[in-house]
Motif scaffolding. Structure first.
Motif, PDB file in Angstrom:
ATOM      1  N   VAL A 158       0.646  -1.328  -0.048  1.00 30.40           N
ATOM      2  CA  VAL A 158       0.064  -0.020   0.125  1.00 30.40           C
ATOM      3  C   VAL A 158       0.731   1.336   0.063  1.00 30.40           C
ATOM      4  N   ALA A 159       0.341   2.270  -0.736  1.00 31.39           N
ATOM      5  CA  ALA A 159       1.162   3.561  -0.837  1.00 31.39           C
ATOM      6  C   ALA A 159       0.085   4.635  -0.814  1.00 31.39           C
ATOM      7  N   LEU A 160       0.878   5.787  -0.994  1.00 39.05           N
ATOM      8  CA  LEU A 160      -0.108   7.094  -1.009  1.00 39.05           C
ATOM      9  C   LEU A 160      -0.110   7.662  -2.262  1.00 39.05           C
ATOM     10  N   TRP A 161      -1.575   7.529  -2.888  1.00 35.91           N
ATOM     11  CA  TRP A 161      -1.832   8.174  -4.309  1.00 35.91           C
ATOM     12  C   TRP A 161      -1.891   9.592  -4.071  1.00 35.91           C
ATOM     13  N   TYR A 162      -1.584  10.571  -4.895  1.00 38.76           N
ATOM     14  CA  TYR A 162      -2.047  11.885  -4.923  1.00 38.76           C
ATOM     15  C   TYR A 162      -2.062  12.458  -6.440  1.00 38.76           C
ATOM     16  N   ASN A 163      -3.312  13.514  -6.120  1.00 40.59           N
ATOM     17  CA  ASN A 163      -3.385  14.290  -7.407  1.00 40.59           C
ATOM     18  C   ASN A 163      -2.710  15.672  -7.102  1.00 40.59           C
ATOM     19  N   LYS A 164      -1.791  15.982  -8.179  1.00 41.43           N
ATOM     20  CA  LYS A 164      -0.752  17.145  -8.137  1.00 41.43           C
ATOM     21  C   LYS A 164      -1.525  18.216  -8.422  1.00 41.43           C
ATOM     22  N   ALA A 165      -2.434  18.049  -9.520  1.00 36.63           N
ATOM     23  CA  ALA A 165      -3.418  19.479  -9.610  1.00 36.63           C
ATOM     24  C   ALA A 165      -4.203  19.708  -8.588  1.00 36.63           C
ATOM     25  N   LEU A 166      -4.838  19.057  -7.720  1.00 37.89           N
ATOM     26  CA  LEU A 166      -5.457  19.459  -6.533  1.00 37.89           C
ATOM     27  C   LEU A 166      -4.658  20.008  -5.414  1.00 37.89           C
ATOM     28  N   PHE A 167      -3.464  19.454  -5.314  1.00 36.06           N
ATOM     29  CA  PHE A 167      -2.604  20.036  -4.421  1.00 36.06           C
ATOM     30  C   PHE A 167      -1.985  21.397  -5.133  1.00 36.06           C
ATOM     31  N   SER A 196     -13.347  22.992  -0.557  1.00 38.54           N
ATOM     32  CA  SER A 196     -14.544  22.755  -0.329  1.00 38.54           C
ATOM     33  C   SER A 196     -15.912  23.073  -0.950  1.00 38.54           C
ATOM     34  N   ASP A 197     -15.740  24.373  -1.592  1.00 42.26           N
ATOM     35  CA  ASP A 197     -16.672  24.834  -2.386  1.00 42.26           C
ATOM     36  C   ASP A 197     -16.557  23.932  -3.937  1.00 42.26           C
ATOM     37  N   LYS A 198     -15.569  23.134  -4.018  1.00 47.70           N
ATOM     38  CA  LYS A 198     -15.650  22.235  -5.112  1.00 47.70           C
ATOM     39  C   LYS A 198     -15.949  20.887  -4.902  1.00 47.70           C
ATOM     40  N   GLY A 199     -16.301  20.620  -3.781  1.00 50.86           N
ATOM     41  CA  GLY A 199     -16.802  19.309  -3.375  1.00 50.86           C
ATOM     42  C   GLY A 199     -15.649  18.137  -3.184  1.00 50.86           C
ATOM     43  N   VAL A 200     -14.133  18.817  -3.102  1.00 50.40           N
ATOM     44  CA  VAL A 200     -12.859  17.897  -2.993  1.00 50.40           C
ATOM     45  C   VAL A 200     -12.613  17.919  -1.657  1.00 50.40           C
ATOM     46  N   TYR A 201     -12.186  16.504  -1.516  1.00 50.08           N
ATOM     47  CA  TYR A 201     -11.815  16.285  -0.063  1.00 50.08           C
ATOM     48  C   TYR A 201     -10.133  15.976   0.079  1.00 50.08           C
ATOM     49  N   GLY A 202      -9.686  16.015   1.167  1.00 50.94           N
ATOM     50  CA  GLY A 202      -8.342  15.845   1.233  1.00 50.94           C
ATOM     51  C   GLY A 202      -7.907  14.503   0.950  1.00 50.94           C
ATOM     52  N   VAL A 203      -8.618  13.524   1.698  1.00 57.71           N
ATOM     53  CA  VAL A 203      -8.062  11.932   1.503  1.00 57.71           C
ATOM     54  C   VAL A 203      -9.330  11.078   1.504  1.00 57.71           C
ATOM     55  N   VAL A 204      -9.243   9.898   0.783  1.00 65.57           N
ATOM     56  CA  VAL A 204     -10.220   8.871   0.856  1.00 65.57           C
ATOM     57  C   VAL A 204      -9.550   7.677   1.126  1.00 65.57           C
ATOM     58  N   THR A 205     -10.148   6.614   1.956  1.00 62.99           N
ATOM     59  CA  THR A 205      -9.456   5.728   2.000  1.00 62.99           C
ATOM     60  C   THR A 205     -10.890   4.401   2.071  1.00 62.99           C
ATOM     61  N   GLU A 206     -10.625   3.080   2.370  1.00 62.47           N
ATOM     62  CA  GLU A 206     -11.481   2.025   2.674  1.00 62.47           C
ATOM     63  C   GLU A 206     -11.559   2.054   4.117  1.00 62.47           C
ATOM     64  N   LEU A 207     -12.706   2.416   4.530  1.00 57.72           N
ATOM     65  CA  LEU A 207     -12.923   2.406   6.119  1.00 57.72           C
ATOM     66  C   LEU A 207     -14.255   1.475   6.354  1.00 57.72           C
ATOM     67  N   ASN A 208     -15.053   0.985   5.447  1.00 59.91           N
ATOM     68  CA  ASN A 208     -16.417   0.229   5.868  1.00 59.91           C
ATOM     69  C   ASN A 208     -16.094  -1.251   5.825  1.00 59.91           C
ATOM     70  N   ILE A 270     -13.356   5.515  -6.701  1.00 57.14           N
ATOM     71  CA  ILE A 270     -14.311   6.527  -7.187  1.00 57.14           C
ATOM     72  C   ILE A 270     -14.166   7.958  -7.326  1.00 57.14           C
ATOM     73  N   TRP A 271     -13.956   8.317  -5.680  1.00 56.71           N
ATOM     74  CA  TRP A 271     -13.829   9.781  -5.306  1.00 56.71           C
ATOM     75  C   TRP A 271     -12.543  10.265  -5.784  1.00 56.71           C
ATOM     76  N   PHE A 272     -11.352   9.306  -5.675  1.00 56.08           N
ATOM     77  CA  PHE A 272      -9.929   9.894  -6.496  1.00 56.08           C
ATOM     78  C   PHE A 272      -9.931   9.971  -7.554  1.00 56.08           C
ATOM     79  N   ASN A 273     -10.449   8.735  -8.426  1.00 59.76           N
ATOM     80  CA  ASN A 273     -10.418   8.783  -9.758  1.00 59.76           C
ATOM     81  C   ASN A 273     -11.020   9.948 -10.617  1.00 59.76           C
TER      82      ASN A 273
END
Length: 433
Positions: A158-167, A196-208, A270-273
């Protein structure tokens, strides 16, 4: 690629406690599994899998297999992971399992103990399989009572995926391999606040369900553990384990992550993609999906942040197995042997769907999407990997995890209270083994 030196652990375990009754002893005599079909043999076999992203490579594997075995028809049975082991349980109880199918570490001991899997010992003795070509840890993972039952297909960390454009949009520096929990939390909260006004969150992961890509890693990073080394007691009531769980509960509470209900309605990938989350903790199994994303040019990968105690990621690998009661044993053995070959696993690597287990083929996977930095997954396997937690009936206490932990992550109940309840219930299940 170095062989992994730790005992390995998936891709998550089934969210249902299997009704199979674990009995003593392994499968049938290993010699029964030594027969491989002649190249002119005629047969029809079924191959069961759970990941639709890997089907194109599997279809190519079958085409290549048919060049040598033109009269063995292989039908792929694709079942989504959420239903896969439930379906397999029913098939196992009625002795109607697929001829060849995917197996994971958390379930292999239960199926082997119930004589549902054919040992591969005979194929090894006949020279059709060579375990030395796979990481020792994965061979060990699929060994029960001194018999190996699975042929390693791939391995994941497991690693940390990130979106450069959002950063960039949030004015936050992109992650590095030297990040700590504090760096991670600060970035996640800042991005959620600013976008937040764009509906973007900082991080998502599987917790359910399934903690491989989330709380298993943070528990280990904090110095805790999920199950004792001897497989007899839970570690969820340890202070360090509770700290690892609290890490995610805090991110949800602060709004750095979507709520548990949001993550249930729309899966983290789906959130990240879709460009609605800046970070995503996930494994190399996500490469196949992310390389087709419209945001793929913005994606990067770094190691998971360092926790209070250490760096850590869970490691696991899927294996191919043959049903003990397959009516087409020789044809199934031929296909199993091919799937374990360098050719078959290199094909999956080159198509970017899996990080293959066959020694020397991993670089093809890294090169399949050079812009991502996939080598992080291989480096993590060598430098910071810990075994996936399993016991003989892992599914029984995984069901408890999936039932109780969402109550902690959602804020419905205090993390410590839930963790202690889980530890007590898990100890009861382990005592039954």
């Amino acid at each position: 690629m170095k062989h992994l030196m730790r005992s390995a652990s998936l891709a998550g375990v089934a969210a249902v406690a299997l009704a199979l009754t674990a009995c003593s002893g392994g499968g049938d005599d290993a010699g029964d599994s030594a027969t491989v079909a002649a190249t002119d043999a005629q047969a029809e076999i079924t191959y069961a899998i759970w990941d639709e992203n890997q089907k194109p490579a599997i279809d190519q594997n079958i085409k290549d297999f048919n060049k040598k075995y033109p009269n063995i028809k292989v039908t792929v049975d694709l079942t989504p992971y959420q239903q896969y082991f439930t379906k397999l349980q029913t098939q196992g109880e009625s002795k109607t399992l697929p001829d060849v199918f995917w197996m994971n570490g958390p379930n292999v001991q239960l199926y082997a103990a119930n004589d549902l899997l054919q040992p591969v010992t005979g194929l090894v003795d006949s020279g059709d399989l060579d375990p030395s070509k796979y990481p020792d840890a994965l061979n060990e993972l699929y060994t029960f009572e001194e018999e190996q039952y699975g042929v390693p297909k791939d391995f994941d960390t497991v690693a940390l995926w990130y979106n450069k454009a959002l950063f960039a949009d949030a004015g936050v520096d992109v992650p590095t391999d030297e990040w700590t929990w504090d760096d991670f939390s600060e970035a996640a909260n800042t991005i959620s606040d600013k976008l937040s006004d764009k509906g973007v969150y900082g991080v998502v992961t599987e917790l359910n369900s399934a903690g491989q890509s989330s709380y298993y890693d943070t528990i280990l990073q904090a110095g805790g553990f999920m199950i004792s080394d001897d497989g007899t007691t839970s570690g969820y009531d340890e202070p360090e384990s509770i700290e690892g769980l609290q890490f995610w509960a805090d991110l949800v509470e602060s709004g750095a992550s979507p709520s548990l209900q949001q993550l249930s309605d729309t899966k983290p990938n789906i959130w990240f993609n879709s460009g609605k989350a800046a970070m995503f903790t996930s494994g190399n199994w996500s490469v196949a999906e992310m390389k087709d994303s419209k945001h793929k040019d913005d994606f990067g990968i770094v190691r998971l942040p360092k926790g209070p105690e250490q760096r850590a990621t869970v490691i696991h690998g899927v294996a191919n197995v043959v049903a003990a009661d397959s009516e087409n044993q020789a044809a199934a053995n031929a296909f199993l042997s091919y799937l374990g070959s360098e050719e078959a696993q290199r094909t999956q690597a080159e198509m970017g769907v899996a990080n293959p287990a066959y020694d020397g083929t991993q670089e093809a996977f890294v090169d399949s999407v050079p812009s991502f930095g996939i080598e992080v997954f291989l480096e993590s396997a060598d430098e910071m990997a810990f075994p996936y937690p399993i016991s003989k009936n892992t599914a029984a206490w995984n069901a408890l995890e999936n039932e109780l932990l969402p109550q902690a992550f959602s804020g419905e109940r205090p993390v410590e209270e839930v963790a202690k309840e889980l530890a007590t219930a898990m100890d009861e299940e382990l005592a039954k083994e």
